[in-house]
Design a protein around this motif. Structure first.
Motif, short mmCIF file in Angstrom:
data_model
loop_
_atom_site.label_atom_id
_atom_site.label_comp_id
_atom_site.label_asym_id
_atom_site.label_seq_id
_atom_site.Cartn_x
_atom_site.Cartn_y
_atom_site.Cartn_z
N MET A 1 0.84 -1.18 0.00
CA MET A 1 0.00 0.00 0.00
C MET A 1 0.88 1.24 0.00
SD MET A 1 -1.31 0.47 3.92
CE MET A 1 -0.16 0.94 5.19
N LEU A 2 0.26 2.39 -0.36
CA LEU A 2 0.98 3.66 -0.35
C LEU A 2 1.10 4.13 1.10
CD1 LEU A 2 2.25 6.05 -1.84
CD2 LEU A 2 -0.05 7.05 -2.02
N GLU A 3 2.31 4.12 1.62
CA GLU A 3 2.53 4.47 3.02
C GLU A 3 2.72 5.96 3.20
OE1 GLU A 3 4.86 2.08 6.35
OE2 GLU A 3 6.23 3.06 4.94
N GLU A 4 3.35 6.59 2.21
CA GLU A 4 3.62 8.03 2.34
C GLU A 4 3.84 8.63 0.96
OE1 GLU A 4 6.13 9.50 5.67
OE2 GLU A 4 7.44 10.24 4.05
N LEU A 5 3.32 9.85 0.79
CA LEU A 5 3.53 10.60 -0.45
C LEU A 5 4.10 11.96 -0.05
CD1 LEU A 5 3.17 10.90 -3.55
CD2 LEU A 5 0.90 11.85 -3.07
N ASP A 6 5.30 12.26 -0.55
CA ASP A 6 5.96 13.54 -0.26
C ASP A 6 6.03 14.37 -1.53
OD1 ASP A 6 6.71 13.04 2.51
OD2 ASP A 6 8.03 11.50 1.68
N ILE A 7 5.73 15.65 -1.39
CA ILE A 7 5.69 16.55 -2.56
C ILE A 7 6.45 17.82 -2.21
CG2 ILE A 7 4.21 17.81 -4.17
CD1 ILE A 7 1.93 15.90 -3.35
N ARG A 8 7.28 18.28 -3.14
CA ARG A 8 7.98 19.54 -2.98
C ARG A 8 7.90 20.33 -4.29
NH1 ARG A 8 7.78 17.25 1.07
NH2 ARG A 8 9.37 16.79 2.65
N ASN A 9 7.43 21.57 -4.19
CA ASN A 9 7.46 22.53 -5.31
C ASN A 9 6.77 22.00 -6.56
OD1 ASN A 9 8.99 24.41 -3.78
ND2 ASN A 9 10.87 23.29 -4.28
N LEU A 10 5.63 21.38 -6.36
CA LEU A 10 4.84 20.90 -7.49
C LEU A 10 3.60 21.78 -7.62
CD1 LEU A 10 4.54 18.75 -9.71
CD2 LEU A 10 3.24 17.38 -8.09
N GLY A 11 3.57 22.60 -8.67
CA GLY A 11 2.47 23.53 -8.83
C GLY A 11 2.34 24.43 -7.63
N PRO A 12 1.14 24.61 -7.11
CA PRO A 12 0.96 25.49 -5.94
C PRO A 12 1.37 24.84 -4.61
CG PRO A 12 -1.15 24.57 -6.58
CD PRO A 12 -0.16 24.12 -7.62
N ILE A 13 1.74 23.54 -4.64
CA ILE A 13 2.13 22.86 -3.41
C ILE A 13 3.63 23.03 -3.18
CG2 ILE A 13 2.21 20.66 -2.20
CD1 ILE A 13 -0.13 19.71 -3.86
N ARG A 14 3.95 23.81 -2.14
CA ARG A 14 5.36 24.03 -1.82
C ARG A 14 5.96 22.84 -1.08
NH1 ARG A 14 8.13 27.73 -4.70
NH2 ARG A 14 6.59 29.21 -5.46
N GLU A 15 5.20 22.31 -0.14
CA GLU A 15 5.70 21.19 0.64
C GLU A 15 4.52 20.48 1.27
OE1 GLU A 15 8.73 20.29 4.41
OE2 GLU A 15 8.84 22.19 3.32
N ALA A 16 4.45 19.18 1.09
CA ALA A 16 3.35 18.42 1.68
C ALA A 16 3.76 16.97 1.87
CB ALA A 16 2.11 18.49 0.80
N THR A 17 3.25 16.39 2.94
CA THR A 17 3.45 14.96 3.21
C THR A 17 2.10 14.36 3.57
OG1 THR A 17 5.72 15.25 3.98
CG2 THR A 17 4.58 13.26 4.67
N ILE A 18 1.75 13.30 2.88
CA ILE A 18 0.47 12.64 3.13
C ILE A 18 0.76 11.18 3.48
CG2 ILE A 18 -1.73 11.94 2.13
CD1 ILE A 18 -1.54 14.30 0.26
N ALA A 19 0.19 10.74 4.58
CA ALA A 19 0.30 9.33 4.99
C ALA A 19 -1.10 8.73 4.95
CB ALA A 19 0.90 9.23 6.38
N PRO A 20 -1.52 8.16 3.82
CA PRO A 20 -2.88 7.65 3.70
C PRO A 20 -3.14 6.51 4.69
CG PRO A 20 -1.81 7.78 1.55
CD PRO A 20 -0.75 7.96 2.59
#
Length: 608
Positions: A1-20
């Motif tokens: 399963m997807l444990e964590e999704l990390d995003i940096r500087n993608l479109g309007p998202i500067r920094e985000a971490t999602i743990a579904p």
């Protein structure tokens, strides 16, 4: 399963971490807040196209990483060797889902670390991108192949994949559970395909191939007539050297024997005593001394030397008269010449000549296009074809039975998803026997035919429904598959599944997403509170204006998990656009009803 999704500087998202959550996760937020960027991040780490325009303003690069937790069985499968040659997923390894992802990662030189796989992608503002698997740079196609086993996206642009006949066949085989039948057929098909390839080579031979066959046949015959033995040429050359040096050998050996033991050769006694006689005399002299100690020891040593000399004398005596005659030399030279001709053409050694002959004999079988040979292979081919056809019939029977059940159950689910009158028919049609009906996956043409509403014409899936209808159809398909085959070690992502749905149908939609989440991880992007209320975890995407000191960066999107009263307020906003006491009470009731109607593992996150 997807444990964590990390995003940096993608479109309007500067920094985000999602743990579904392990079950169902809802992604909510106002229209235009940037929920689509989450799907963009998933597609990016899945090997999708890299667009420099998606890099946030003022940033040099965008980066996304997905961490997938794998089951112990999936990790162990790479080393178990328990594979088959045909499956509805990874055709090479025989695995599906997470096990197939592990196998493909291993092929790329990366194994899971602590039961996790890390997939990341960097997109530079210049447009170049870099794909990384477990810290190792890989082609983005590798990420796509691995993520394709771990994540299934049901969004407007992703739905069309199911329109492909191959995907529909794979899905039906998955529901049918016909792995054994498919494996048996693939074994028969592979044998038939190998025979067809061999026959095609024979039938398409041109004059050059026939000349090659003649050359091989003549060469094999030439080698067989000569009948070389490994190392024979070296033995003959040694014998030739002895014959050519016979006089020197006879003189040298005779002189040596005369010096060592005159009794072995016809020599004049006047030449003096030999070495053996002299040593014997010395031993007798030492033994005659009555004082022991060193004299006896030296006598023993001389006797040992004399024994060694005896061995040397015997060996040299065997060499006398063994040089052969001039006639022997002629025969040896002739044989060496024959063998030399073979090694010059097929050597450099006789062992190489023999190896070439054996391989040529094997190649000749495939080059032998004689009518008798072709007829023999055609007879073998018919036997293989009959076996493959019988295996295909068994596979078809399993598919036909599963198709009828799948269509009926999906149609029933559609009625509960605000699609009354909609239906799905899964049609399994044998190919025309006038042509060769067999293919790599059997003899069936499989089509998913969808009727979106009563009275509508029946059309191929993908050409007969809107994005929202297709999302709900895919949800119904996945639900039936999960009910039939059990849990899937994959992550399902639904986008636009709630388009055109409201009221009671929205509740039923949420309930079915939660039902699917019992056996697989589900992530849904939704604007309906009736859907989000069923989730084990909820993340809100919020659009915020830029800081006054940094307004060049534009709008910024934040992502945060909500629970407890914060989640109640978000559900209330989704229900009425406000957070009045009435809407808050309604939100609490909705969350409570969702939990009470369908308890889920880990449901405490839904409203605590």
């Amino acid at each position: 399963m997807l444990e964590e999704l990390d995003i940096r500087n993608l479109g309007p998202i500067r920094e985000a971490t999602i743990a579904p959550a392990a079950g169902m996760t809802a992604i909510t937020g106002e229209t235009g807040a940037g929920k689509s960027m989450l799907l963009s991040a998933i597609r990016l780490v899945s090997g999708g196209a890299a667009e420099s325009s998606r890099v946030s303003a003022g940033a040099d690069e965008a980066w996304a990483q997905a961490i997938f937790a794998l089951s112990d069985d999936a990790v162990a499968s790479e080393h178990s060797g328990d594979t088959n040659d045909a499956g509805s997923g990874d055709a090479d390894s025989g695995f599906t889902g997470a096990a197939a992802a592990v196998a493909k990662a291993h092929d790329a030189g990366v194994d899971p670390e602590d039961g996790e796989l890390f997939l990341s992608r960097t997109v530079r503002a210049s447009g170049r991108s870099r794909a990384v698997l477990g810290g190792k740079s890989v082609p983005r196609s590798v990420l796509g192949a691995i993520a394709g086993e771990l994540v299934i996206i049901h969004g407007q642009t992703d739905q069309l994949k199911i329109a492909a006949a191959a995907r529909q066949r794979e899905f039906l085989d998955r529901v049918a559970g016909d792995e054994a039948e498919l494996a048996a057929y693939r074994k028969a098909w592979d044998a038939l395909a190998a025979m067809d390839e061999r026959l095609e080579r024979l039938r398409s031979q041109e004059s050059s191939a026939r000349q090659q066959a003649d050359y091989l046949r003549e060469s094999i015959d030439r080698i067989n007539r000569t009948d070389p033995q490994p190392g024979e040429d070296e033995e003959l050359k040694a014998r030739r050297e002895r014959i050519e040096n016979a006089a020197d050998i006879a003189q040298g050996v005779g002189s040596a024997l005369g010096a060592l033991d005159a009794s072995q050769v016809d020599v004049d006694a006047a030449d003096g005593a030999s070495a053996v006689e002299l040593i014997n005399h010395a031993v007798t002299s030492l033994r005659a001394i009555r004082v022991g100690g060193t004299f006896a020891e030296q006598a023993d040593r001389l006797e040992s030397i004399n024994a060694d000399l005896g061995d040397v004398v015997f060996a040299l005596s065997q060499e006398l008269g063994d040089e052969g005659s001039v006639e022997d030399l002629d025969q040896i030279n002739g044989r060496i010449h024959e063998l030399g001709d073979l090694t010059r053409r097929w050597g450099p050694t006789l062992a190489d000549v023999l190896a070439w002959r054996d391989k040529a004999a094997f190649d000749l079988e495939d080059l032998d296009a004689s009518p008798e040979k072709v007829a023999e292979l055609e007879s073998e081919r018919q036997t293989l074809y009959d076996a493959a056809l019988a295996a295909a019939d068994v596979l078809s029977a399993a598919r036909v039975a599963a198709a009828a059940d799948l269509g009926a159950r999906v149609t029933e689910e559609l009625g509960s998803l605000a699609m009354l009158g909609a239906s799905l028919e899964v049609r399994v049609t044998p190919r025309d026997k006038a042509d060769d009906p067999l293919g790599p996956y059997g003899r069936d043409d499989i089509a998913f035919l969808f009727t979106p509403f009563e009275g509508s014409p029946q059309l191929p899936m993908g050409k007969s429904a809107s994005g929202g209808e297709l999302s709900r159809l895919m949800l119904a398909l996945e639900l039936v598959a999960a009910d039939t085959r059990g849990g899937a070690d994959q992550t399902f992502i639904f986008d636009e599944v709630d388009a055109g749905v409201g009221g009671k149908a929205a509740v039923e939609l949420g309930k079915r997403l939660a039902r699917l989440a019992r056996s697989a991880q589900v992530i849904v992007v939704t604007h309906l509170a009736q859907v989000a209320s069923w989730a084990d975890a909820q993340f809100v995407v919020t659009k915020e204006p830029p800081d006054a000191d940094d307004d060049d960066l534009g709008v910024v999107t934040t992502i945060a998990e909500v629970n407890g009263e914060t989640r109640v307020h978000e559900i209330a906003r989704m229900l009425s656009g406000s957070e009045s006491e009435a809407s808050l009470d309604h939100a609490r009731e909705l969350l409570s009803d969702s939990r009470l109607t369908l308890p889920l593992a880990g449901a405490g996150a839904a409203g605590d």
